[in-house]
Write a protein that holds these residues in place. Structure first.
Motif, PDB file in Angstrom:
ATOM      1  N   GLY A 159       1.092  -0.788   0.660  1.00 57.29           N
ATOM      2  CA  GLY A 159       0.079  -0.185   0.336  1.00 57.29           C
ATOM      3  C   GLY A 159       0.657   0.995  -0.122  1.00 57.29           C
ATOM      4  O   GLY A 159       2.005   1.108   0.623  1.00 57.29           O
ATOM      5  N   ALA A 160       0.354   2.292  -0.807  1.00 59.14           N
ATOM      6  CA  ALA A 160       0.603   3.465  -0.553  1.00 59.14           C
ATOM      7  C   ALA A 160       1.729   4.291   0.535  1.00 59.14           C
ATOM      8  O   ALA A 160       2.616   4.739   1.153  1.00 59.14           O
ATOM      9  CB  ALA A 160       0.757   4.591  -1.706  1.00 59.14           C
ATOM     10  N   ASP A 161       0.309   3.934   1.096  1.00 59.46           N
ATOM     11  CA  ASP A 161       0.392   4.611   2.475  1.00 59.46           C
ATOM     12  C   ASP A 161       1.854   4.629   3.492  1.00 59.46           C
ATOM     13  O   ASP A 161       1.972   5.546   4.440  1.00 59.46           O
ATOM     14  CB  ASP A 161      -0.667   4.595   2.754  1.00 59.46           C
ATOM     15  CG  ASP A 161      -2.257   5.066   2.920  1.00 59.46           C
ATOM     16  OD1 ASP A 161      -1.736   6.586   1.788  1.00 59.46           O
ATOM     17  OD2 ASP A 161      -3.681   4.812   3.229  1.00 59.46           O
ATOM     18  N   HIS A 162       2.622   3.209   3.265  1.00 55.73           N
ATOM     19  CA  HIS A 162       3.361   2.509   3.887  1.00 55.73           C
ATOM     20  C   HIS A 162       4.860   3.479   2.913  1.00 55.73           C
ATOM     21  O   HIS A 162       5.801   3.079   4.207  1.00 55.73           O
ATOM     22  CB  HIS A 162       3.489   1.639   3.996  1.00 55.73           C
ATOM     23  CG  HIS A 162       2.288   0.515   4.725  1.00 55.73           C
ATOM     24  ND1 HIS A 162       1.788   0.816   5.445  1.00 55.73           N
ATOM     25  CD2 HIS A 162       1.141  -0.438   3.623  1.00 55.73           C
ATOM     26  CE1 HIS A 162       0.847  -0.576   6.099  1.00 55.73           C
ATOM     27  NE2 HIS A 162       0.304  -0.479   5.189  1.00 55.73           N
ATOM     28  N   SER A 163       4.800   4.529   2.221  1.00 60.99           N
ATOM     29  CA  SER A 163       5.684   5.151   1.505  1.00 60.99           C
ATOM     30  C   SER A 163       6.407   5.713   2.904  1.00 60.99           C
ATOM     31  O   SER A 163       5.569   6.995   3.576  1.00 60.99           O
ATOM     32  CB  SER A 163       5.602   5.916   0.039  1.00 60.99           C
ATOM     33  OG  SER A 163       6.681   6.911   0.173  1.00 60.99           O
ATOM     34  N   PRO A 164       7.719   5.675   3.225  1.00 55.83           N
ATOM     35  CA  PRO A 164       8.268   6.726   4.832  1.00 55.83           C
ATOM     36  C   PRO A 164       8.446   7.622   3.818  1.00 55.83           C
ATOM     37  O   PRO A 164       8.809   8.852   4.698  1.00 55.83           O
ATOM     38  CB  PRO A 164       9.601   6.117   4.554  1.00 55.83           C
ATOM     39  CG  PRO A 164      10.463   5.612   3.426  1.00 55.83           C
ATOM     40  CD  PRO A 164       9.028   4.609   2.307  1.00 55.83           C
TER      41      PRO A 164
END
Length: 494
Positions: free
Chosen positions: A282-287
């Motif tokens: 999921g893109a929301d986990h990008s740092p």
């Protein structure tokens, strides 16, 4: 030439893209397919010119004119018009190992030099190319073709971007045992992590082709950073030849006040972790995330556009793209004649999406950055810019000159540097004692691709500097040909 009057009867037509408001809610590719009848009509517009510039692949005024892999475009256009899709696919694969990549991400210099484009919209070459290969996959025509015989020679290809994959495919086809070393966690290089998923799907497109190469006998080793956890000199002992396809990954920096603040990143760092997050759940986990932030993208080009499109999908509060060059004209300027690449204004997918969300093209032209401002925690909080004009210096060179009193401040919590690349990282060059050219690229002549070290070849951006995917494929194929000649004394590779 299937229909002599096709270019008169049919207008240029492109596939309809998914609406920006819809596509920014996901990471899926945004192009729709065009129905076959309309595709065949578009192919009928090809005039089969007496001198077809579309497949020349030359540099004119420093820009590509015509197809760098020399696709025989009029031939497969005619085959598509006649409904001979399988034959069109065979003709396309003769010159291009990966038309599903170029059909999606190439800026199409072939169309810029299309003869019809002198006074009419050019043939939709890129759309037809993509349709041919997609149909090939859908129909099951693209199958593993491992070599019938092996030569006993071993080749290491360092880097699995478009140049590395093309070199590996061709060398494997010649019967050599090919091992591709990739420092990232997945193979594909630029194709995997430098281009966002909505522009080039990783699982359905990139990994599909890599799996085919594996089935044909190419071995991929990931997390293998040559010069770090893999000793470069040992590779020379273990392999009969080495082909370097490491890319030009040394990003151009912006050394102004405040550069060390938190929240300022190179574009490729941002795009890489974003794609990794998309693939890993999921893109929301990008740092590095743009949600709720004012984003400033510094630099134009494809990488800047990809940053804009990614930021919008992350849910940014605003996005502004700063370009130091002037806004291009709507039509070719007098000093930009056909068949040069047309330097004209256009809205790419990222700008279209930003305009749909925020109401205007996000680009600001003739602008450069003076400094970055900080908040109390050491995070970037603003970008201070100044307008410039381009004037000739005493040597006759155009240089940027600041316009007095034009300073402007933009709020920013995320800044992405997309100003291009300076060349390959130098560690590997030093480990192998490779000669570099004045631009810090690996020194090797185009057409020969041989370095100063016997049995070591170089291709793609690490040799020519930052360039197009299609040039990388051209060079990967060329280096494979010369490597095969070195190993066997002769070669049958094209």
């Amino acid at each position: 030439m299937g229909k002599p009057t096709g270019f008169i009867e049919y207008l240029r037509e492109l596939p309809v893209d998914r609406a920006p408001q819809e596509r920014v809610r996901d990471w899926k590719e945004f192009h729709h397919h065009m129905e076959e009848k309309r595709l065949r009509n578009q192919a009928a517009r090809c005039m089969d010119c007496g001198v077809p510039f579309c497949h020349t692949g030359k540099l004119i005024s420093g820009m590509a004119s015509g197809c760098p892999v020399n696709n025989v475009i009029p031939e497969w256009n005619d085959l598509v018009y006649r409904g001979l899709w399988r034959e069109a696919l065979d003709r396309l694969h003769m010159t291009n190992n990966f038309p599903e990549f170029t059909g999606r991400v190439c800026p199409a210099p072939c169309e810029g030099s299309c003869v019809l484009g002198i006074n009419n919209p050019p043939v939709t070459i890129k759309t037809i190319e993509n349709a041919i290969v997609d149909k090939g996959w859908e129909e099951g025509w693209i199958l593993p073709e491992p070599p019938k015989n092996r030569t006993g020679k071993k080749v290491a290809v360092i880097g699995s971007g478009p140049a590395g994959l093309a070199a590996a495919a061709q060398l494997n086809r010649a019967g050599h045992t090919v091992t591709v070393l990739e420092r990232a966690d997945r193979p594909g290089g630029l194709l995997m992590y430098g281009i966002p998923n909505m522009k080039l799907d990783k699982r359905e497109v990139v990994e599909r082709r890599i799996k085919l190469l594996e089935q044909e006998g190419v071995k991929f080793i990931c997390n293998a950073n040559v010069g770090d956890n893999v000793e470069a000199q040992l590779l020379r002992k273990d392999f009969d030849a080495i082909v370097l396809c490491t890319g030009a990954t040394q990003a151009r920096d912006l050394p102004v006040d405040g550069r060390s603040l938190k929240g300022i990143h190179f574009a490729m760092e941002y795009l890489t972790v974003s794609t990794q997050a998309v693939l890993n759940g999921g893109a929301d986990h990008s740092p590095i995330h743009a949600k709720g932030k004012d984003v400033i993208v510094i630099g134009g080009g494809d990488t800047g556009t990809d940053c804009v499109g990614t930021s919008v999908r992350h849910g940014c509060k605003s996005v502004t793209q700063l370009e130091i060059m002037a806004k291009p004209p709507m039509d070719r300027a007098a000093d930009n004649p056909w068949p040069e690449w047309p330097k004209v204004y256009k809205m790419d997918y990222g700008q279209e999406e930003a305009a749909a969300k925020f109401g205007a093209d996000p680009r600001t032209y003739l602008t450069t950055v003076k400094r970055f401002g900080a908040d109390a925690q050491g995070n970037v909080s603003e970008v201070v810019t100044v307008q410039i004009t381009w004037q000739k210096n005493d040597k006759g060179q155009f240089v940027p000159v600041e316009v007095p009193g034009s300073e402007k401040s933009y709020p920013a919590q995320l800044v992405l540097l997309a100003m291009g690349f300076l060349g390959p990282e130098q560690m590997l060059l030093k480990d192998l004692a490779l000669e570099a050219d004045p631009r810090s690229n690996i020194k090797a002549d185009h057409g020969k691709f041989t370095t100063n070290i016997k049995g070591v070849f170089a291709a793609g951006d690490c040799r020519r500097g930052q360039s197009l995917v299609v040039w990388a494929i051209n060079e990967g194929r060329g280096a494979a040909r010369e490597c095969d000649r070195y190993l066997m004394g002769t070669t049958e590779l094209p």
